[in-house]
Design a protein around this motif. Structure first.
Motif, PDB file in Angstrom:
ATOM      1  N   ARG A   7     -17.777  59.127  32.953  1.00  0.00           N
ATOM      2  CA  ARG A   7     -18.085  57.937  32.159  1.00  0.00           C
ATOM      3  C   ARG A   7     -19.513  57.484  32.444  1.00  0.00           C
ATOM      4  NH1 ARG A   7     -13.659  53.980  33.933  1.00  0.00           N
ATOM      5  NH2 ARG A   7     -14.282  54.848  35.924  1.00  0.00           N
ATOM      6  N   PRO A   8     -20.419  57.669  31.494  1.00  0.00           N
ATOM      7  CA  PRO A   8     -21.807  57.271  31.717  1.00  0.00           C
ATOM      8  C   PRO A   8     -22.008  55.775  31.500  1.00  0.00           C
ATOM      9  CG  PRO A   8     -21.589  58.203  29.545  1.00  0.00           C
ATOM     10  CD  PRO A   8     -20.231  58.336  30.213  1.00  0.00           C
ATOM     11  N   ALA A   9     -23.121  55.305  32.025  1.00  0.00           N
ATOM     12  CA  ALA A   9     -23.508  53.909  31.858  1.00  0.00           C
ATOM     13  C   ALA A   9     -25.015  53.866  31.628  1.00  0.00           C
ATOM     14  CB  ALA A   9     -23.148  53.113  33.110  1.00  0.00           C
ATOM     15  N   LEU A  10     -25.504  52.698  31.301  1.00  0.00           N
ATOM     16  CA  LEU A  10     -26.945  52.479  31.233  1.00  0.00           C
ATOM     17  C   LEU A  10     -27.361  51.757  32.506  1.00  0.00           C
ATOM     18  CD1 LEU A  10     -27.797  51.409  27.592  1.00  0.00           C
ATOM     19  CD2 LEU A  10     -28.434  53.502  28.765  1.00  0.00           C
ATOM     20  N   GLY A  11     -28.525  52.139  33.032  1.00  0.00           N
ATOM     21  CA  GLY A  11     -29.016  51.519  34.248  1.00  0.00           C
ATOM     22  C   GLY A  11     -30.066  50.477  33.963  1.00  0.00           C
ATOM     23  N   ASP A  19     -34.083  51.438  29.273  1.00  0.00           N
ATOM     24  CA  ASP A  19     -32.862  51.676  30.035  1.00  0.00           C
ATOM     25  C   ASP A  19     -32.703  53.178  30.195  1.00  0.00           C
ATOM     26  OD1 ASP A  19     -32.026  49.068  30.437  1.00  0.00           O
ATOM     27  OD2 ASP A  19     -30.905  48.987  28.572  1.00  0.00           O
ATOM     28  N   ARG A  20     -31.997  53.582  31.236  1.00  0.00           N
ATOM     29  CA  ARG A  20     -31.813  55.015  31.476  1.00  0.00           C
ATOM     30  C   ARG A  20     -30.348  55.298  31.753  1.00  0.00           C
ATOM     31  NH1 ARG A  20     -34.227  52.897  36.202  1.00  0.00           N
ATOM     32  NH2 ARG A  20     -33.027  53.359  38.059  1.00  0.00           N
ATOM     33  N   PRO A  21     -29.901  56.529  31.467  1.00  0.00           N
ATOM     34  CA  PRO A  21     -28.523  56.900  31.773  1.00  0.00           C
ATOM     35  C   PRO A  21     -28.283  56.836  33.270  1.00  0.00           C
ATOM     36  CG  PRO A  21     -29.518  58.480  30.267  1.00  0.00           C
ATOM     37  CD  PRO A  21     -30.625  57.589  30.768  1.00  0.00           C
ATOM     38  N   MET A  22     -27.126  56.312  33.649  1.00  0.00           N
ATOM     39  CA  MET A  22     -26.777  56.175  35.063  1.00  0.00           C
ATOM     40  C   MET A  22     -25.325  56.583  35.267  1.00  0.00           C
ATOM     41  SD  MET A  22     -29.318  55.122  36.919  1.00  0.00           S
ATOM     42  CE  MET A  22     -28.527  54.475  38.376  1.00  0.00           C
ATOM     43  N   GLY A  23     -24.951  56.660  36.509  1.00  0.00           N
ATOM     44  CA  GLY A  23     -23.616  57.056  36.907  1.00  0.00           C
ATOM     45  C   GLY A  23     -23.604  58.520  37.270  1.00  0.00           C
ATOM     46  N   PRO A  24     -22.616  58.939  38.040  1.00  0.00           N
ATOM     47  CA  PRO A  24     -22.573  60.332  38.490  1.00  0.00           C
ATOM     48  C   PRO A  24     -22.647  61.344  37.345  1.00  0.00           C
ATOM     49  CG  PRO A  24     -20.949  59.031  39.674  1.00  0.00           C
ATOM     50  CD  PRO A  24     -21.521  58.143  38.615  1.00  0.00           C
ATOM     51  N   THR A  76     -19.964  49.927  26.037  1.00  0.00           N
ATOM     52  CA  THR A  76     -20.653  50.851  26.928  1.00  0.00           C
ATOM     53  C   THR A  76     -21.151  50.053  28.133  1.00  0.00           C
ATOM     54  OG1 THR A  76     -21.317  52.196  25.041  1.00  0.00           O
ATOM     55  CG2 THR A  76     -22.540  52.519  27.101  1.00  0.00           C
ATOM     56  N   PRO A  77     -20.806  50.489  29.335  1.00  0.00           N
ATOM     57  CA  PRO A  77     -21.128  49.681  30.520  1.00  0.00           C
ATOM     58  C   PRO A  77     -22.582  49.789  30.947  1.00  0.00           C
ATOM     59  CG  PRO A  77     -20.031  51.683  31.177  1.00  0.00           C
ATOM     60  CD  PRO A  77     -20.028  51.673  29.670  1.00  0.00           C
ATOM     61  N   ARG A  78     -22.968  48.803  31.709  1.00  0.00           N
ATOM     62  CA  ARG A  78     -24.218  48.849  32.454  1.00  0.00           C
ATOM     63  C   ARG A  78     -23.833  49.213  33.887  1.00  0.00           C
ATOM     64  NH1 ARG A  78     -28.568  47.699  30.071  1.00  0.00           N
ATOM     65  NH2 ARG A  78     -29.735  47.379  31.985  1.00  0.00           N
ATOM     66  N   TRP A  79     -24.696  49.989  34.552  1.00  0.00           N
ATOM     67  CA  TRP A  79     -24.423  50.377  35.932  1.00  0.00           C
ATOM     68  C   TRP A  79     -24.284  49.111  36.762  1.00  0.00           C
ATOM     69  CZ3 TRP A  79     -22.410  54.261  38.140  1.00  0.00           C
ATOM     70  CH2 TRP A  79     -22.532  54.462  39.501  1.00  0.00           C
TER      71      TRP A  79
END
Length: 163
Positions: A7-11, A19-24, A76-79
């Motif tokens: 599950r990706p998030a925005l950082g 903003d950049r993609p975040m999460g494992p 869509t979550p934020r980190w």
């Protein structure tokens, strides 16, 4: 092709204000693409502007997102957001997402997943003849079935935060 599941998030905004993609899942997919691999991110996001920004950022970095499932009504979550609020990736979502992809040589579970999702991933890896890699939490011995067929990586607690 490498398929990374999670599950990706925005950082937080980077120096350039983007903003950049975040999460494992996002970080693994971005690293694989930067190393020259053909990679697809299979995950669940909301059907919102953040998901649009996430897909654009992934595409610019060379990460495919044909299997980035948009869930109506989800955000869509934020980190750093509470993981309980993140869109869920259920077994049917994983199965559907894999149908969008023409091949899979490596299937990576980038975060701990429920047993039903793990089972679909194991079946898909076997069907494709794909190597399987799974990141699990450091909360006891890894699932025996997963350990028999996958390379299991135990992540330190802070690597999976906020999960």
């Amino acid at each position: 092709m490498i398929v990374v599941v999670g599950r990706p998030a925005l950082g937080a905004a980077a120096a350039g204000g983007q903003d950049r993609p975040m999460g494992p899942v996002a970080l693994i997919a971005l690293a694989a693409a930067a190393a020259g691999a053909s990679v697809e991110l299979l995950g669940a996001v909301g059907d919102d502007a953040r998901a649009d920004a996430l897909a654009v950022a992934l595409g610019r970095a060379g990460v495919g997102h044909a299997a980035l499932l948009r869930l109506a009504g989800a955000v869509t979550p934020r980190w750093g957001d509470d993981p309980a609020t993140w869109p869920r990736l259920d077994p049917a979502d994983l199965d559907l997402g894999l149908r969008y992809l023409p091949e899979c040589r490596v299937l990576g579970l980038a975060e701990p997943v429920p047993p039903a999702v793990r089972d679909v991933a194991l079946e898909a890896a076997a069907y494709h003849g794909a190597a399987m890699v799974a990141v699990v939490a450091d909360d006891g011995p890894p699932d025996e079935r997963l350990a028999q067929v996958a390379t299991v990586l135990v992540a330190p607690d802070d690597a999976l935060s906020p999960f």
